[in-house]
Design a protein around this motif. Structure first.
Motif, PDB file in Angstrom:
ATOM      1  N   ALA A   1       0.825  -1.217   0.000  1.00 51.98           N
ATOM      2  CA  ALA A   1       0.000   0.000   0.000  1.00 51.98           C
ATOM      3  C   ALA A   1       0.850   1.254   0.000  1.00 51.98           C
ATOM      4  CB  ALA A   1      -0.926  -0.003   1.210  1.00 51.98           C
ATOM      5  N   LEU A   2       2.017   1.209   0.663  1.00 55.93           N
ATOM      6  CA  LEU A   2       2.853   2.391   0.776  1.00 55.93           C
ATOM      7  C   LEU A   2       3.440   2.826  -0.570  1.00 55.93           C
ATOM      8  CD1 LEU A   2       4.743   1.519   4.082  1.00 55.93           C
ATOM      9  CD2 LEU A   2       2.987   3.260   3.777  1.00 55.93           C
ATOM     10  N   THR A   3       3.490   1.907  -1.533  1.00 59.82           N
ATOM     11  CA  THR A   3       4.083   2.211  -2.831  1.00 59.82           C
ATOM     12  C   THR A   3       3.055   2.643  -3.881  1.00 59.82           C
ATOM     13  OG1 THR A   3       3.901  -0.074  -3.578  1.00 59.82           O
ATOM     14  CG2 THR A   3       5.891   0.525  -2.374  1.00 59.82           C
ATOM     15  N   VAL A   4       1.765   2.577  -3.508  1.00 58.07           N
ATOM     16  CA  VAL A   4       0.706   2.863  -4.478  1.00 58.07           C
ATOM     17  C   VAL A   4       0.697   4.336  -4.904  1.00 58.07           C
ATOM     18  CG1 VAL A   4      -1.784   2.937  -4.801  1.00 58.07           C
ATOM     19  CG2 VAL A   4      -0.730   0.952  -3.749  1.00 58.07           C
ATOM     20  N   TYR A   5       0.938   5.189  -3.923  1.00 58.44           N
ATOM     21  CA  TYR A   5       0.742   6.613  -4.176  1.00 58.44           C
ATOM     22  C   TYR A   5       2.062   7.294  -4.567  1.00 58.44           C
ATOM     23  CZ  TYR A   5      -0.436  11.486  -3.419  1.00 58.44           C
ATOM     24  OH  TYR A   5      -0.621  12.827  -3.567  1.00 58.44           O
ATOM     25  N   SER A   6       2.184   7.732  -5.765  1.00 53.61           N
ATOM     26  CA  SER A   6       3.409   8.407  -6.171  1.00 53.61           C
ATOM     27  C   SER A   6       3.123   9.655  -7.006  1.00 53.61           C
ATOM     28  CB  SER A   6       4.302   7.433  -6.962  1.00 53.61           C
ATOM     29  OG  SER A   6       3.615   6.931  -8.087  1.00 53.61           O
ATOM     30  N   GLN A   7       1.975   9.714  -7.675  1.00 55.74           N
ATOM     31  CA  GLN A   7       1.648  10.848  -8.527  1.00 55.74           C
ATOM     32  C   GLN A   7       1.370  12.085  -7.697  1.00 55.74           C
ATOM     33  OE1 GLN A   7      -1.770  10.194 -10.948  1.00 55.74           O
ATOM     34  NE2 GLN A   7      -1.747  12.237 -11.853  1.00 55.74           N
ATOM     35  N   GLU A   8       1.907  13.235  -8.121  1.00 49.31           N
ATOM     36  CA  GLU A   8       1.687  14.482  -7.393  1.00 49.31           C
ATOM     37  C   GLU A   8       0.247  14.942  -7.587  1.00 49.31           C
ATOM     38  OE1 GLU A   8       3.373  19.085  -7.167  1.00 49.31           O
ATOM     39  OE2 GLU A   8       4.163  17.666  -8.636  1.00 49.31           O
ATOM     40  N   LYS A   9      -0.411  15.205  -6.483  1.00 50.58           N
ATOM     41  CA  LYS A   9      -1.787  15.679  -6.510  1.00 50.58           C
ATOM     42  C   LYS A   9      -1.953  16.766  -5.464  1.00 50.58           C
ATOM     43  CE  LYS A   9      -3.581  11.165  -7.974  1.00 50.58           C
ATOM     44  NZ  LYS A   9      -4.518  10.060  -7.675  1.00 50.58           N
ATOM     45  N   PHE A  10      -3.124  17.404  -5.442  1.00 51.08           N
ATOM     46  CA  PHE A  10      -3.406  18.441  -4.468  1.00 51.08           C
ATOM     47  C   PHE A  10      -4.378  17.903  -3.420  1.00 51.08           C
ATOM     48  CE2 PHE A  10      -2.493  20.970  -8.393  1.00 51.08           C
ATOM     49  CZ  PHE A  10      -1.268  21.457  -7.962  1.00 51.08           C
ATOM     50  N   THR A  11      -4.299  18.470  -2.235  1.00 55.57           N
ATOM     51  CA  THR A  11      -5.097  17.979  -1.110  1.00 55.57           C
ATOM     52  C   THR A  11      -6.090  19.032  -0.639  1.00 55.57           C
ATOM     53  OG1 THR A  11      -3.310  16.546  -0.363  1.00 55.57           O
ATOM     54  CG2 THR A  11      -5.018  17.070   1.238  1.00 55.57           C
ATOM     55  N   LEU A  12      -7.336  18.613  -0.504  1.00 55.75           N
ATOM     56  CA  LEU A  12      -8.391  19.435   0.087  1.00 55.75           C
ATOM     57  C   LEU A  12      -8.634  18.894   1.496  1.00 55.75           C
ATOM     58  CD1 LEU A  12     -10.696  21.574  -0.212  1.00 55.75           C
ATOM     59  CD2 LEU A  12     -12.141  19.689  -1.018  1.00 55.75           C
ATOM     60  N   SER A  13      -8.462  19.730   2.495  1.00 54.36           N
ATOM     61  CA  SER A  13      -8.624  19.280   3.882  1.00 54.36           C
ATOM     62  C   SER A  13      -9.291  20.359   4.708  1.00 54.36           C
ATOM     63  CB  SER A  13      -7.266  18.912   4.505  1.00 54.36           C
ATOM     64  OG  SER A  13      -6.413  20.052   4.553  1.00 54.36           O
ATOM     65  N   GLY A  14      -9.767  19.978   5.896  1.00 52.53           N
ATOM     66  CA  GLY A  14     -10.422  20.932   6.781  1.00 52.53           C
ATOM     67  C   GLY A  14     -11.300  20.220   7.787  1.00 52.53           C
ATOM     68  N   THR A  15     -12.283  20.924   8.303  1.00 56.53           N
ATOM     69  CA  THR A  15     -13.203  20.361   9.276  1.00 56.53           C
ATOM     70  C   THR A  15     -14.644  20.613   8.844  1.00 56.53           C
ATOM     71  OG1 THR A  15     -13.183  22.394  10.614  1.00 56.53           O
ATOM     72  CG2 THR A  15     -11.602  20.661  11.214  1.00 56.53           C
ATOM     73  N   VAL A  16     -15.547  19.799   9.382  1.00 54.31           N
ATOM     74  CA  VAL A  16     -16.986  19.972   9.173  1.00 54.31           C
ATOM     75  C   VAL A  16     -17.618  20.168  10.548  1.00 54.31           C
ATOM     76  CG1 VAL A  16     -19.103  18.957   8.271  1.00 54.31           C
ATOM     77  CG2 VAL A  16     -16.928  18.520   7.114  1.00 54.31           C
ATOM     78  N   ALA A  17     -18.405  21.230  10.697  1.00 57.60           N
ATOM     79  CA  ALA A  17     -18.951  21.573  12.004  1.00 57.60           C
ATOM     80  C   ALA A  17     -20.403  22.023  11.886  1.00 57.60           C
ATOM     81  CB  ALA A  17     -18.112  22.677  12.667  1.00 57.60           C
ATOM     82  N   ASP A  18     -21.075  22.054  13.025  1.00 55.02           N
ATOM     83  CA  ASP A  18     -22.435  22.566  13.142  1.00 55.02           C
ATOM     84  C   ASP A  18     -22.360  24.092  13.144  1.00 55.02           C
ATOM     85  OD1 ASP A  18     -24.970  23.375  13.926  1.00 55.02           O
ATOM     86  OD2 ASP A  18     -25.201  21.800  15.430  1.00 55.02           O
ATOM     87  N   GLN A  19     -23.063  24.726  12.228  1.00 52.66           N
ATOM     88  CA  GLN A  19     -23.015  26.186  12.119  1.00 52.66           C
ATOM     89  C   GLN A  19     -23.515  26.883  13.382  1.00 52.66           C
ATOM     90  OE1 GLN A  19     -25.831  28.623   9.566  1.00 52.66           O
ATOM     91  NE2 GLN A  19     -24.001  28.749   8.279  1.00 52.66           N
ATOM     92  N   ALA A  20     -24.445  26.265  14.081  1.00 56.88           N
ATOM     93  CA  ALA A  20     -25.068  26.917  15.235  1.00 56.88           C
ATOM     94  C   ALA A  20     -24.111  27.052  16.414  1.00 56.88           C
ATOM     95  CB  ALA A  20     -26.321  26.156  15.662  1.00 56.88           C
ATOM     96  N   ASN A  21     -23.204  26.085  16.593  1.00 56.49           N
ATOM     97  CA  ASN A  21     -22.362  26.105  17.796  1.00 56.49           C
ATOM     98  C   ASN A  21     -20.906  25.742  17.549  1.00 56.49           C
ATOM     99  OD1 ASN A  21     -22.515  23.295  17.393  1.00 56.49           O
ATOM    100  ND2 ASN A  21     -24.254  23.122  18.790  1.00 56.49           N
ATOM    101  N   ASN A  22     -20.534  25.477  16.298  1.00 60.28           N
ATOM    102  CA  ASN A  22     -19.172  25.089  15.912  1.00 60.28           C
ATOM    103  C   ASN A  22     -18.752  23.734  16.466  1.00 60.28           C
ATOM    104  OD1 ASN A  22     -18.438  27.049  14.123  1.00 60.28           O
ATOM    105  ND2 ASN A  22     -17.217  28.257  15.566  1.00 60.28           N
ATOM    106  N   GLU A  23     -19.708  22.896  16.879  1.00 60.59           N
ATOM    107  CA  GLU A  23     -19.382  21.520  17.270  1.00 60.59           C
ATOM    108  C   GLU A  23     -18.973  20.750  16.018  1.00 60.59           C
ATOM    109  OE1 GLU A  23     -19.334  19.574  19.938  1.00 60.59           O
ATOM    110  OE2 GLU A  23     -20.295  20.705  21.534  1.00 60.59           O
ATOM    111  N   THR A  24     -17.790  20.155  16.028  1.00 66.71           N
ATOM    112  CA  THR A  24     -17.369  19.364  14.881  1.00 66.71           C
ATOM    113  C   THR A  24     -18.246  18.125  14.755  1.00 66.71           C
ATOM    114  OG1 THR A  24     -15.702  18.268  16.261  1.00 66.71           O
ATOM    115  CG2 THR A  24     -14.987  20.162  14.954  1.00 66.71           C
ATOM    116  N   LEU A  25     -18.449  17.672  13.544  1.00 66.77           N
ATOM    117  CA  LEU A  25     -19.336  16.546  13.258  1.00 66.77           C
ATOM    118  C   LEU A  25     -18.506  15.313  12.895  1.00 66.77           C
ATOM    119  CD1 LEU A  25     -22.063  18.418  11.168  1.00 66.77           C
ATOM    120  CD2 LEU A  25     -22.094  17.859  13.609  1.00 66.77           C
ATOM    121  N   ILE A  26     -18.732  14.240  13.619  1.00 64.49           N
ATOM    122  CA  ILE A  26     -18.001  12.993  13.422  1.00 64.49           C
ATOM    123  C   ILE A  26     -18.712  12.141  12.371  1.00 64.49           C
ATOM    124  CG2 ILE A  26     -17.188  10.895  14.554  1.00 64.49           C
ATOM    125  CD1 ILE A  26     -17.186  12.432  17.188  1.00 64.49           C
ATOM    126  N   GLY A  27     -17.989  11.684  11.369  1.00 66.21           N
ATOM    127  CA  GLY A  27     -18.568  10.801  10.361  1.00 66.21           C
ATOM    128  C   GLY A  27     -19.346  11.501   9.277  1.00 66.21           C
TER     129      GLY A  27
END
Length: 582
Positions: free
Chosen positions: A15-41
């Protein structure tokens, strides 16, 4: 067994050798707008990308790696409005999403294994989840929502015994369930001998029950894992809510410490029936109280600190002639750090203490006992690509067992003070696992955990004829103590017994159609601490004991097979589970 381990290691290396092509990453968090509680799953779906989907982790973080281009990003979570947004990915970027809760209420709460269609193809089986949106809508009984009793509706989960909050999973024992509250071990889950659970639904954020296919980051129990997380608190505005029931009342306060940066939540419950009994000149009483607290501080986009705790206690008093009390104390400090947009880490330092005692006037005895552990965890989640995610980490737990401190009930008692030999143990584990999409139809999750347990002195241990501490008497049909031959003394911190086990984990999901998949899972679990009981279910006075020369670890192998559909699981009536001690 050796073949299984070699296969898992080969898959991880490949599995460690599968990924070699250069790509870009989209990352961050997902939260409840009302209280900023992060949402699991929460599900993140990229419609234009082959295999472009992921879910947020236990802290609301996601990461997905894609080729350069424009994508329609779809964010969905049960009980919240779906978000659809166009993203132009020309470089790695951080994107946080805030979701709005649906205004419509559910007519009926249905607990299912997989809430979202995307999870049908996830190599995860025998997992039940209750997100906060579902917990909020659960019916209350006597003013209380009991999430543990709701789990009893699930297939394979049964009540340990009438009037007890303990539960059995697929024939396993009560002590075979690893129950975690914000990663801290909970040894007794009941209030008032099972009429209430120790979990206040007002402060619960997310709940997962693993009945099989248990991931490699969990260990130490042979049957199941119940993983519960508390809310983080509203960091936008202050809120107070509560309720008054027939037996107990509750109150929750949450709000920002520094707006949009830090928050707290404090929730308490307590019964008051004993106060009414006192007004009626009734000398007997039974009551409980508990307190949940949590605060968090967001230093920056890459560092978050969480501090949480729990304190609970039960008292059963029969006119001071018989007094029984027991309770849990939990404390946890966690640090989230994002090394890169593909590597998320969580370091935890955890303290758990379960104490229990009994005073009996006519016997003249005051008996107290407890089990305590100090736990350190360091977990990593490495998003190598949108098709491959690695999880790896370590875990160390130091146990202290006090089977009993005996004192006289009062000055008139003839009981002499005594201390049953205290016991100590040290459990360590390393794990690595991968979740990989091999084709459009086939996804696998595989991993390996190695655990080691050291039974530590100081203690004097008896030796027995033929090494048998217990022998069977065929004449009376009972087990009796073996024939003593001597004793061995172990110094403080000296190893009295050592056990080590490899624990492979595997789960496979194969898509049969757009809304149906075939799933297979296998896991091996090792359990090094045990509940010594003479009843069918857990009681506050049961004794926890570590594995040693005579009390061997319990090893469980479990295989499960099933067919999953979008809204349900059609279980093939075939499961295999084996538990041995060695």
């Amino acid at each position: 067994m050796k073949t299984t381990i070699l296969c898992v290691l080969w898959l991880l290396t490949t599995a460690l050798t599968v990924y070699s092509q250069e790509k870009f990453t989209l990352s961050g968090t997902v939260a409840d707008q009302a209280n900023n509680e992060t949402l699991i799953g929460a599900s993140i779906l990229i419609s234009q990308a082959r295999g472009g989907s992921t879910v947020t982790n236990s802290y609301g973080f996601y990461s997905i790696t894609l080729p350069k281009g424009e994508y329609d990003v779809l964010i969905s979570y049960v009980g919240f409005e779906t978000i659809q947004e166009r993203i132009s990915l020309t470089e790695s970027m951080t994107k946080n999403f805030s979701m709005v809760e649906k205004s419509a209420t559910l007519g009926e709460v249905v607990i299912t294994v997989d809430e979202n269609k995307t999870r049908i193809f996830k190599p995860e089986m025998s997992v039940n989840k209750l997100p906060i949106s579902t917990i909020k809508k659960m019916p209350a009984v006597m003013g209380e929502v009991d999430v543990l009793k709701s789990l009893l509706q699930l297939p394979g989960v049964t009540n340990a015994q009438e009037g007890a909050s303990g539960f059995n999973v697929r024939g396993g024992s009560v002590d075979g369930n690893l129950v975690l509250l914000d990663e801290a071990v909970v040894y007794n889950t009941s209030h008032l001998f099972g009429f209430f659970s120790v979990f206040n639904s007002d402060v619960i954020k997310d709940l997962k029950l693993y009945k099989g296919g248990i991931p490699a980051n969990f260990g130490g129990r042979a049957s199941s894992v119940l993983d519960i997380y508390q809310k983080e608190g509203n960091n936008k505005e202050y809120h107070v809510n509560g309720g008054i029931g027939l037996i107990a009342s509750r109150l929750l306060v949450e709000g920002p410490i520094v707006k949009d940066k830090s928050s707290f939540v404090v929730a308490g419950r307590g019964t008051y029936a004993h106060l009414l009994l006192k007004l009626a000149d009734e000398p007997n009483s039974a009551y409980f109280y508990d307190l949940n607290a949590k605060l968090n501080y967001r230093f920056n986009d890459k560092n978050n600190l969480f501090i949480s705790g729990y304190l609970g206690n039960d008292v059963f008093d029969m006119n001071k002639s018989l007094v029984n009390n027991y309770g849990n104390i939990l404390f946890n400090t966690r640090w989230n750090h994002i090394f890169t947009d593909k590597i998320f880490s969580n370091m935890s330092a955890i303290y758990s203490d379960y104490n229990y005692g009994l005073k009996i006037k006519f016997a003249g005895i005051d008996w107290k006992s407890n089990v305590r552990n100090y736990n350190f965890k360091y977990d990593f989640k490495h998003y190598l690509s949108n098709n491959l995610v690695l999880n790896y980490g370590l875990n160390s737990i130091y146990y202290q067992f006090n089977p009993g401190t005996i004192r006289p009930f009062d000055e008139t008692s003839g009981v002499l003070p005594d201390q049953i030999a205290k016991k100590n143990g040290f459990e360590n584990a390393l794990y690595i696992s991968a979740e990989q999409k091999l084709t459009d139809k086939l996804a696998v999750s595989y991993g390996l955990r190695y655990s080691n347990f050291q039974r530590l002195g100081k203690e004097e241990v008896s030796t027995y004829e033929n090494g048998q501490a217990v022998v069977y008497n065929p004449e009376f049909g009972i087990y009796e103590e073996g024939v003593p031959t001597g004793t061995i003394s172990y110094g403080k911190g000296k190893s009295m017994a050592s056990f080590g086990n490899f624990e492979p984990r595997l789960a496979i999901a194969y898509a049969l159609s757009d809304d149906k998949s075939l799933k297979l899972s296998y896991n091996r679990m090792s359990q090094y601490i045990h509940l010594i009981s003479n009843t069918a279910s857990a009681t506050p006075l049961d004794i926890w004991a570590p594995s040693d020369k005579y009390l061997k670890p319990e090893i469980t192998d479990q295989v499960a097979l099933g067919i999953c559909k979008t809204s349900q699981v059609i279980a093939i009536p075939w499961r295999w589970k084996r538990s041995i001690r060695r």
